[in-house]
Write a protein that holds these residues in place. Structure first.
Motif, PDB file in Angstrom:
ATOM      1  N   ILE A   1       0.837  -1.203   0.000  1.00 39.10           N
ATOM      2  CA  ILE A   1       0.000   0.000   0.000  1.00 39.10           C
ATOM      3  C   ILE A   1       0.872   1.253   0.000  1.00 39.10           C
ATOM      4  O   ILE A   1       0.589   2.233  -0.695  1.00 39.10           O
ATOM      5  N   PHE A   2       1.933   1.235   0.800  1.00 42.43           N
ATOM      6  CA  PHE A   2       2.841   2.386   0.871  1.00 42.43           C
ATOM      7  C   PHE A   2       3.679   2.525  -0.394  1.00 42.43           C
ATOM      8  O   PHE A   2       3.881   3.632  -0.906  1.00 42.43           O
ATOM      9  N   SER A   3       4.165   1.418  -0.924  1.00 40.89           N
ATOM     10  CA  SER A   3       5.192   1.446  -1.966  1.00 40.89           C
ATOM     11  C   SER A   3       4.658   1.514  -3.387  1.00 40.89           C
ATOM     12  O   SER A   3       5.305   2.120  -4.257  1.00 40.89           O
ATOM     13  N   LEU A   4       3.520   0.910  -3.668  1.00 33.99           N
ATOM     14  CA  LEU A   4       3.042   0.864  -5.053  1.00 33.99           C
ATOM     15  C   LEU A   4       2.822   2.245  -5.667  1.00 33.99           C
ATOM     16  O   LEU A   4       3.134   2.442  -6.847  1.00 33.99           O
ATOM     17  N   PRO A   5       2.289   3.235  -4.913  1.00 35.41           N
ATOM     18  CA  PRO A   5       2.200   4.575  -5.521  1.00 35.41           C
ATOM     19  C   PRO A   5       3.558   5.171  -5.873  1.00 35.41           C
ATOM     20  O   PRO A   5       3.631   6.117  -6.667  1.00 35.41           O
ATOM     21  N   LEU A   6       4.619   4.617  -5.292  1.00 36.51           N
ATOM     22  CA  LEU A   6       5.953   5.141  -5.583  1.00 36.51           C
ATOM     23  C   LEU A   6       6.509   4.613  -6.903  1.00 36.51           C
ATOM     24  O   LEU A   6       7.533   5.103  -7.378  1.00 36.51           O
ATOM     25  N   ILE A   7       5.856   3.592  -7.479  1.00 33.85           N
ATOM     26  CA  ILE A   7       6.322   3.091  -8.782  1.00 33.85           C
ATOM     27  C   ILE A   7       6.157   4.165  -9.853  1.00 33.85           C
ATOM     28  O   ILE A   7       7.124   4.480 -10.577  1.00 33.85           O
ATOM     29  N   PRO A   8       4.950   4.777 -10.017  1.00 30.98           N
ATOM     30  CA  PRO A   8       4.884   5.894 -10.977  1.00 30.98           C
ATOM     31  C   PRO A   8       5.791   7.054 -10.592  1.00 30.98           C
ATOM     32  O   PRO A   8       6.311   7.755 -11.465  1.00 30.98           O
ATOM     33  N   HIS A   9       6.005   7.246  -9.283  1.00 28.89           N
ATOM     34  CA  HIS A   9       6.930   8.297  -8.837  1.00 28.89           C
ATOM     35  C   HIS A   9       8.347   8.000  -9.327  1.00 28.89           C
ATOM     36  O   HIS A   9       9.023   8.880  -9.879  1.00 28.89           O
ATOM     37  N   GLU A  10       8.821   6.767  -9.132  1.00 31.45           N
ATOM     38  CA  GLU A  10      10.181   6.435  -9.549  1.00 31.45           C
ATOM     39  C   GLU A  10      10.303   6.362 -11.064  1.00 31.45           C
ATOM     40  O   GLU A  10      11.334   6.722 -11.631  1.00 31.45           O
ATOM     41  N   LEU A  11       9.252   5.885 -11.740  1.00 32.65           N
ATOM     42  CA  LEU A  11       9.266   5.890 -13.201  1.00 32.65           C
ATOM     43  C   LEU A  11       9.360   7.319 -13.727  1.00 32.65           C
ATOM     44  O   LEU A  11      10.100   7.599 -14.676  1.00 32.65           O
ATOM     45  N   SER A  12       8.598   8.194 -13.100  1.00 35.65           N
ATOM     46  CA  SER A  12       8.651   9.592 -13.502  1.00 35.65           C
ATOM     47  C   SER A  12      10.020  10.186 -13.183  1.00 35.65           C
ATOM     48  O   SER A  12      10.539  11.017 -13.930  1.00 35.65           O
ATOM     49  N   GLY A  13      10.611   9.754 -12.061  1.00 38.24           N
ATOM     50  CA  GLY A  13      11.957  10.181 -11.737  1.00 38.24           C
ATOM     51  C   GLY A  13      12.954   9.715 -12.785  1.00 38.24           C
ATOM     52  O   GLY A  13      13.887  10.443 -13.147  1.00 38.24           O
ATOM     53  N   TRP A  14      12.758   8.482 -13.268  1.00 39.56           N
ATOM     54  CA  TRP A  14      13.610   7.980 -14.352  1.00 39.56           C
ATOM     55  C   TRP A  14      13.445   8.829 -15.600  1.00 39.56           C
ATOM     56  O   TRP A  14      14.429   9.173 -16.275  1.00 39.56           O
ATOM     57  N   ILE A  15      12.196   9.188 -15.914  1.00 38.39           N
ATOM     58  CA  ILE A  15      11.950  10.009 -17.094  1.00 38.39           C
ATOM     59  C   ILE A  15      12.657  11.351 -16.956  1.00 38.39           C
ATOM     60  O   ILE A  15      13.296  11.843 -17.893  1.00 38.39           O
ATOM     61  N   LEU A  16      12.557  11.928 -15.770  1.00 36.72           N
ATOM     62  CA  LEU A  16      13.204  13.214 -15.536  1.00 36.72           C
ATOM     63  C   LEU A  16      14.723  13.109 -15.647  1.00 36.72           C
ATOM     64  O   LEU A  16      15.387  14.002 -16.173  1.00 36.72           O
ATOM     65  N   GLU A  17      15.281  12.005 -15.156  1.00 41.45           N
ATOM     66  CA  GLU A  17      16.738  11.885 -15.099  1.00 41.45           C
ATOM     67  C   GLU A  17      17.355  11.310 -16.359  1.00 41.45           C
ATOM     68  O   GLU A  17      18.452  11.717 -16.759  1.00 41.45           O
ATOM     69  N   LEU A  18      16.664  10.375 -17.018  1.00 46.40           N
ATOM     70  CA  LEU A  18      17.327   9.621 -18.077  1.00 46.40           C
ATOM     71  C   LEU A  18      16.628   9.626 -19.433  1.00 46.40           C
ATOM     72  O   LEU A  18      17.217   9.222 -20.420  1.00 46.40           O
ATOM     73  N   SER A  19      15.377  10.061 -19.488  1.00 48.89           N
ATOM     74  CA  SER A  19      14.671   9.990 -20.770  1.00 48.89           C
ATOM     75  C   SER A  19      15.260  10.930 -21.805  1.00 48.89           C
ATOM     76  O   SER A  19      15.102  10.714 -23.006  1.00 48.89           O
TER      77      SER A  19
END
Length: 488
Positions: free
Chosen positions: A218-236
């Motif tokens: 419950i705590f961590s799953l919302p962080l998947i789009p957060h980390e994916l978006s972080g990847w987009i910001l950093e590496l896309s």
């Protein structure tokens, strides 16, 4: 508050020294690598880098992020050990299934999407290195939460030293190129995971607790789009660049980004000290500590701005000194990358209040909006303006993320920030940065001297424009008088 700040500074310095040495192992290898590898090799390294990042997100499901609230919400030592062991077990099981699935099923997908980078050996090595890195996430975070900064730094430094030695062996002596770097990373990651498990073995017991798994998801799953978006910001940006510019240009941009990432040495070190302090203080005092937190936000920001200004001004001369002429164009891009990553490091302070209140969906929203901004701007501007457009879109996107995060943090944890002082810091930093970057310096040594003057002007302008309070001035005078040179 003085003692608390001293404690945070000491812990930050320990983490900072560790991070500086970690970066130094790789940074000072640049003169070797840039003579044995070509820009296309750096392009391959950039592609495998963003693949590693995105695969690590899915393999970990951000489950390690639940460790901090789990640790501070559990009072019984035995129960805490079992809860941590249950979280670790879930993490390695989920990661193993996902890694095996990617290795066996996703090969045709990579062939279609990733151009010029063969699955074997580059992508396969990246897959298993990414999985093995998930084994050390919870143990390393546990060391941070327990404020065992020396143990944390010792392990990470040993891992980096091992990777550096192995990289030199494979690249310099065995002439294995990028494949050698990836093999060295795989071996070093494996050894580090074993060491991490041994170091925290007495603090966790492997167990299967469905309740813990449920709360963790419950705590961590919302962080998947957060980390994916972080990847987009950093590496896309590099992923999009490979479609519009040559691998040489991707490699030059990647080098500029590597330099700009040096600012994270400061921000990440302070954040590693700040997170356990915030959770511990809040568990004792609650929102009564908000006034002290506002002062800490100001000190957090002024420290980052000073080092960001230093790195931005030093970018061009440093890159021209340590690389060959093929990579000198990175010196014109790196200052803007430093400015962008400065914003992403300022973001650390407000985002932790959102994690503290377990409102992870708000974190995800901020990074998703910022990542969409990044993609749209990159697709619009990169085809026309190339790598410099990628640097500007990175700056804008991190600015959006930081502002949204600050807004949401105020909603869940109200703090009366010292806005006038913060504005003084930002304006002075921007003014000196623009002069240093835009002015056409005629010679190398004239540029060095001029930029040193600009850097020295930073604290002087803070004093002139009334940044420091009377108490801070008095404290600084007392601190300076303890040194013989200032006693007269």
């Amino acid at each position: 508050m003085k003692s608390e700040i001293k404690g945070l500074i000491l812990t930050s310095v320990i983490y900072g020294i560790g991070d500086i040495l970690l970066k130094a192992f790789n940074f000072f290898l640049l003169p070797i690598y840039t003579r044995l590898l070509n820009p296309s090799d750096y392009g391959i390294l950039a592609v495998t880098g963003f693949l590693s990042f995105i695969m690590s997100i899915f393999m970990s499901l951000s489950l390690h992020s639940f460790l901090t609230p789990l640790y501070f919400s559990t009072g019984n030592h035995q129960e805490r050990r079992e809860n941590i062991g249950s979280l670790f077990l879930l993490s390695i099981l989920v990661g193993g299934v996902i890694a095996l699935s990617i290795d066996q099923v996703a090969r045709p997908f990579f062939s279609l999407v990733i151009r010029d980078v063969p699955f074997d050996p580059y992508i396969r090595l990246t897959i298993w290195t990414s999985y093995l890195s998930t084994w050390s996430r919870i143990p390393l975070l546990l060391l941070r939460v327990r404020e065992r900064s020396f143990a944390y730094v010792l392990i990470t430094l040993s891992s980096s030293l091992l990777q550096t030695v192995l990289s030199i062996w494979f690249v310099v002596y065995l002439k294995r190129g990028i494949e050698g770097l990836l093999i060295a990373n795989l071996i070093a990651t494996s050894v580090t995971s074993v060491i991490c498990l041994i170091s925290v073995s007495s603090n966790m017991i492997l167990s299967l607790k469905v309740k813990i798994w449920k709360h963790a998801l419950i705590f961590s799953l919302p962080l998947i789009p957060h980390e994916l978006s972080g990847w987009i910001l950093e590496l896309s940006d590099r992923a999009i660049l490979q479609w519009y510019v040559s691998l040489d240009q991707v490699g030059i941009y990647s080098l500029a980004y590597s330099y700009g990432s040096l600012i994270t040495l400061i921000g990440y070190a302070m954040n590693m000290a700040w997170v356990p302090f915030l959770h511990k203080t809040d568990s004792i005092e609650g929102e009564r500590a908000s006034e002290r937190f506002s002062y800490m936000a100001t000190y957090f920001t002024v420290t980052l701005c000073f080092f960001g200004l230093f790195l931005g001004l030093a970018a061009k001369p440093v890159i021209s000194l340590i690389t060959t002429a093929l990579f000198h164009d990175a010196g014109g891009i790196a200052p803007l990358i430093v400015a962008a990553l400065l914003l992403s490091n300022i973001y650390y302070f407000p985002v932790n209040f959102i994690f503290l209140r377990r409102k992870t969906t708000k974190v995800a929203f901020a990074t998703v909006v910022s990542s969409f901004t990044n993609i749209i701007l990159n697709l619009w501007l990169i085809p026309v303006h190339g790598v410099i457009a990628a640097a500007w879109t990175t700056f804008i996107s991190y600015g959006v993320m930081t502002l949204l995060t600050w807004y949401f943090s105020l909603k869940v944890y109200p703090i009366f920030y010292q806005y006038r002082r913060l504005m003084v810091v930002f304006l002075i930093s921007a003014f000196l940065w623009v002069i240093g970057v835009v002015y056409p310096w005629n010679s190398f040594w004239f540029e060095i001297m001029g930029k040193l003057v600009l850097l020295a002007a930073f604290p002087a302008l803070l004093i002139i424009f009334g940044f420091f309070t009377e108490k801070e001035k008095s404290y600084l005078r007392l601190a300076l008088r303890s040194y013989p040179i200032f006693q007269r």
